[in-house]
Design a protein around this motif. Structure first.
Motif, PDB file in Angstrom:
ATOM      1  N   LEU A 153      23.233  38.842  42.449  1.00  0.00           N
ATOM      2  CA  LEU A 153      23.939  39.227  43.666  1.00  0.00           C
ATOM      3  C   LEU A 153      22.964  39.349  44.830  1.00  0.00           C
ATOM      4  N   GLU A 154      23.505  39.358  46.028  1.00  0.00           N
ATOM      5  CA  GLU A 154      22.694  39.463  47.233  1.00  0.00           C
ATOM      6  C   GLU A 154      23.235  40.587  48.103  1.00  0.00           C
ATOM      7  N   ALA A 155      22.383  41.075  48.969  1.00  0.00           N
ATOM      8  CA  ALA A 155      22.817  42.102  49.914  1.00  0.00           C
ATOM      9  C   ALA A 155      23.980  41.559  50.747  1.00  0.00           C
ATOM     10  N   GLY A 156      25.005  42.377  50.912  1.00  0.00           N
ATOM     11  CA  GLY A 156      26.195  41.970  51.659  1.00  0.00           C
ATOM     12  C   GLY A 156      27.290  41.391  50.797  1.00  0.00           C
ATOM     13  N   ASP A 157      26.983  41.092  49.515  1.00  0.00           N
ATOM     14  CA  ASP A 157      28.024  40.569  48.622  1.00  0.00           C
ATOM     15  C   ASP A 157      29.113  41.619  48.399  1.00  0.00           C
ATOM     16  N   LEU A 158      30.307  41.121  48.141  1.00  0.00           N
ATOM     17  CA  LEU A 158      31.428  41.984  47.792  1.00  0.00           C
ATOM     18  C   LEU A 158      32.008  41.531  46.466  1.00  0.00           C
ATOM     19  N   LEU A 159      32.194  42.471  45.542  1.00  0.00           N
ATOM     20  CA  LEU A 159      32.879  42.212  44.274  1.00  0.00           C
ATOM     21  C   LEU A 159      34.217  42.930  44.285  1.00  0.00           C
ATOM     22  N   LEU A 160      35.252  42.210  43.852  1.00  0.00           N
ATOM     23  CA  LEU A 160      36.560  42.836  43.655  1.00  0.00           C
ATOM     24  C   LEU A 160      36.898  42.781  42.177  1.00  0.00           C
ATOM     25  N   LEU A 161      37.105  43.944  41.572  1.00  0.00           N
ATOM     26  CA  LEU A 161      37.591  44.064  40.195  1.00  0.00           C
ATOM     27  C   LEU A 161      38.997  44.637  40.284  1.00  0.00           C
ATOM     28  N   TYR A 162      39.943  44.067  39.538  1.00  0.00           N
ATOM     29  CA  TYR A 162      41.341  44.470  39.703  1.00  0.00           C
ATOM     30  C   TYR A 162      42.108  44.260  38.404  1.00  0.00           C
ATOM     31  N   THR A 163      43.296  44.825  38.361  1.00  0.00           N
ATOM     32  CA  THR A 163      44.182  44.634  37.207  1.00  0.00           C
ATOM     33  C   THR A 163      45.384  43.799  37.625  1.00  0.00           C
ATOM     34  N   ASP A 164      46.007  43.153  36.634  1.00  0.00           N
ATOM     35  CA  ASP A 164      47.222  42.374  36.912  1.00  0.00           C
ATOM     36  C   ASP A 164      48.261  43.276  37.569  1.00  0.00           C
ATOM     37  N   GLY A 165      49.024  42.718  38.475  1.00  0.00           N
ATOM     38  CA  GLY A 165      50.009  43.502  39.212  1.00  0.00           C
ATOM     39  C   GLY A 165      49.556  43.823  40.618  1.00  0.00           C
ATOM     40  N   LEU A 166      48.269  43.568  40.932  1.00  0.00           N
ATOM     41  CA  LEU A 166      47.782  43.839  42.277  1.00  0.00           C
ATOM     42  C   LEU A 166      48.506  42.968  43.304  1.00  0.00           C
ATOM     43  N   VAL A 167      48.723  41.688  42.951  1.00  0.00           N
ATOM     44  CA  VAL A 167      49.449  40.766  43.841  1.00  0.00           C
ATOM     45  C   VAL A 167      50.862  40.621  43.280  1.00  0.00           C
ATOM     46  N   PRO A 168      51.855  41.286  43.865  1.00  0.00           N
ATOM     47  CA  PRO A 168      53.210  41.272  43.297  1.00  0.00           C
ATOM     48  C   PRO A 168      53.744  39.858  43.116  1.00  0.00           C
ATOM     49  N   GLY A 169      54.303  39.605  41.938  1.00  0.00           N
ATOM     50  CA  GLY A 169      54.910  38.315  41.648  1.00  0.00           C
ATOM     51  C   GLY A 169      53.926  37.239  41.232  1.00  0.00           C
ATOM     52  N   HIS A 170      52.636  37.554  41.144  1.00  0.00           N
ATOM     53  CA  HIS A 170      51.637  36.553  40.789  1.00  0.00           C
ATOM     54  C   HIS A 170      50.639  37.152  39.800  1.00  0.00           C
ATOM     55  N   THR A 171      50.220  36.335  38.848  1.00  0.00           N
ATOM     56  CA  THR A 171      49.208  36.745  37.883  1.00  0.00           C
ATOM     57  C   THR A 171      48.204  35.609  37.713  1.00  0.00           C
ATOM     58  N   GLY A 172      47.134  35.890  36.974  1.00  0.00           N
ATOM     59  CA  GLY A 172      46.178  34.856  36.628  1.00  0.00           C
ATOM     60  C   GLY A 172      45.568  34.174  37.830  1.00  0.00           C
ATOM     61  N   ARG A 173      45.455  32.842  37.725  1.00  0.00           N
ATOM     62  CA  ARG A 173      44.790  32.067  38.770  1.00  0.00           C
ATOM     63  C   ARG A 173      45.536  32.142  40.106  1.00  0.00           C
TER      64      ARG A 173
END
Length: 471
Positions: free
Chosen positions: A399-419
């Motif tokens: 990783l580098e300074a300024g990078d952002l990581l998003l860790l999440y669970t299914d259901g974060l985007v309503p109506g969509h899962t996976g890719r």
């Protein structure tokens, strides 16, 4: 029933056939509409207390409309003579539901309509029961009620409006509703008493069904509320509060900027097994994890607290992410109530800005850098509890300074899962690149997807790599 004159008004004359026929037609149309709605609703929530309660209400409405239809028909046609009951009537027909009677107090004679014999299960060839004899067919516990009604009518000239149960000769117990008035002589004394008696057994059965299913639904709701409170308390007891950016207690200021959000379902769905977590480890490393257990309710939430505690304990004991996944799988497989789960477990090493991570059937973290984003290449891993003795791979990401990581669970985007869900989140890259803090990034994601109707609970963890990360 013979016509009568009261002291203050003449007996009401029956209306013409035309208006009553119009009322009958309206009642039958309404009954057909209610029955059609009932059939349309029959397929939904058939075994749920709410569904049973709705069906009971429909049945009750139809019983009421049946009564209205038949009462209007009798009003139009007039009472049938006693001889009309010599042939058996179908159960639930007009003949078995509405009757009339008059008791003459001066001659101690009684006059019954043919329908009343059917209601009370009496031989139409027998003499009608007098007021003194009537309690003999009433259930013992209901006799005081009947006696009080008759006494109030005869002594105090009060109208009768009440119910009692009778035991017929065939052993059938029926509920009878009686309405009546005293008939006064010219000197003001009570000359006779008339009454209309109605078999309301089926109506009361429907009302009891409504009441019982309503009570069952209420108890179910109370139990669900109690379970929801307990599940929420379990979550609050073990998960980070995540109000604003998370400041780990011994972290050098600026080493990592962390923020997270738990997003509840929009519906009345019980709390599930989602979690997101961060924990300081020995040597300055940081444990990052997200996960989700299948199912909902307090049982799943208790499983989640057990797994999260195990993740923390194993990581603090020095286990790497892949080893943590393997042991979690064994732990979940050994529980009394086996379940399936997914998870991502990461160790961040600030000295080299390296992320070491493993996954168990869970969406891979998203890395945003320079206004673009991508999905991290996932090492091998299957759902926790899905198979016996799985092997979990482990990956490293510089990783580098300024990078952002998003860790999440299914259901974060309503109506969509996976890719599909990942692509929608990656589409926020230009906006996330301009956010200065992890909390700003969380706010951007929530503004985009947090206002939609959500069928499932979800968690989001944002990790911002700062310039001060190298030691």
């Amino acid at each position: 029933m013979p016509s009568h004159l009261s002291a203050d008004r003449p007996a009401a004359q029956p209306p013409g056939r035309g208006p009553v026929d119009a009322l009958i037609s309206q009642a039958r149309r309404l009954k057909g509409d209610v029955d059609a709605v009932r059939r349309d609703a029959a397929g939904g929530e058939a075994d749920h207390p709410r569904g049973r309660w709705q069906r009971a209400l429909y049945d009750l409405a139809l019983h009421q409309l049946d009564d209205l239809d038949e009462h209007l028909a009798q009003l139009r046609d007039g009472p049938l003579p006693t001889a009309a009951v010599s042939e058996p009537a179908p159960r639930g027909s007009l003949l078995s539901r509405v009757g009339s009677a008059e008791w003459n107090l001066q001659t101690d004679e009684a006059s019954w309509s043919g329908e009343l014999y059917r209601i009370l299960g009496r031989d139409p060839a027998a003499a009608p029961l007098t007021l003194d004899e009537l309690p003999s067919i009433v259930l013992e516990e209901d006799r005081p009620r009947l006696t009080a009604m008759v006494t109030d009518c005869l002594v105090d000239a009060r109208p009768i409006d009440g119910e009692f149960r009778i035991s017929r000769r065939d052993g059938d117990v029926r509920t009878v509703h009686m309405m009546g008035e005293p008939v006064l002589a010219t000197d003001g004394s009570t000359a006779s008493m008339w009454a209309v008696l109605r078999d309301v057994s089926e109506l009361r059965r429907s009302q009891r069904a409504v009441s019982e299913t309503r009570d069952s639904l209420h108890r179910r709701r109370e139990a669900a509320r109690g379970e929801h409170r307990l599940a929420a308390e379990l979550q609050e007891a073990v998960l980070q509060p995540w109000r604003g950016s998370l400041r780990l207690p011994h972290r050098v200021p600026g080493a990592l900027d962390l923020a997270a959000r738990r997003l509840p379902a929009s519906t009345h769905t019980p709390i599930g097994g989602d979690w997101c977590d961060a924990l300081e480890l020995a040597g300055g490393e940081t444990l990052l994890s997200v996960g989700d257990l299948t199912g909902q309710g307090v049982g799943v939430t208790s499983h989640m607290t057990m797994l999260l505690g195990a993740v923390r304990g194993m990581a603090m004991a020095g286990a790497g992410p892949a080893q943590v996944m393997a042991w979690l799988d064994q732990l979940l497989d050994a529980t009394v109530q086996p379940a399936l789960g997914s998870a991502v477990c990461c160790r961040y090493r600030p000295g080299t800005r390296t992320l070491v991570w493993a996954q168990a059937g869970h969406p891979a973290p998203l890395l945003f850098r320079g206004g673009t984003g991508r999905v991290l290449d996932a090492p091998d891993g299957v759902l926790l509890g899905a198979t016996s003795g799985p092997v979990y791979g482990q990956a490293e990401e510089a990783l580098e300074a300024g990078d952002l990581l998003l860790l999440y669970t299914d259901g974060l985007v309503p109506g969509h899962t996976g890719r599909a869900a990942a692509n929608l989140l990656l589409g926020l890259a230009p906006r996330l690149g301009g956010d200065r803090t992890a909390e700003d990034c969380v706010r951007t994601v929530v503004e985009e997807f947090g206002t939609h109707e959500r069928e499932d609970n979800a968690c989001l963890l944002a990790v911002k790599i700062t310039a001060e990360s190298r030691s």
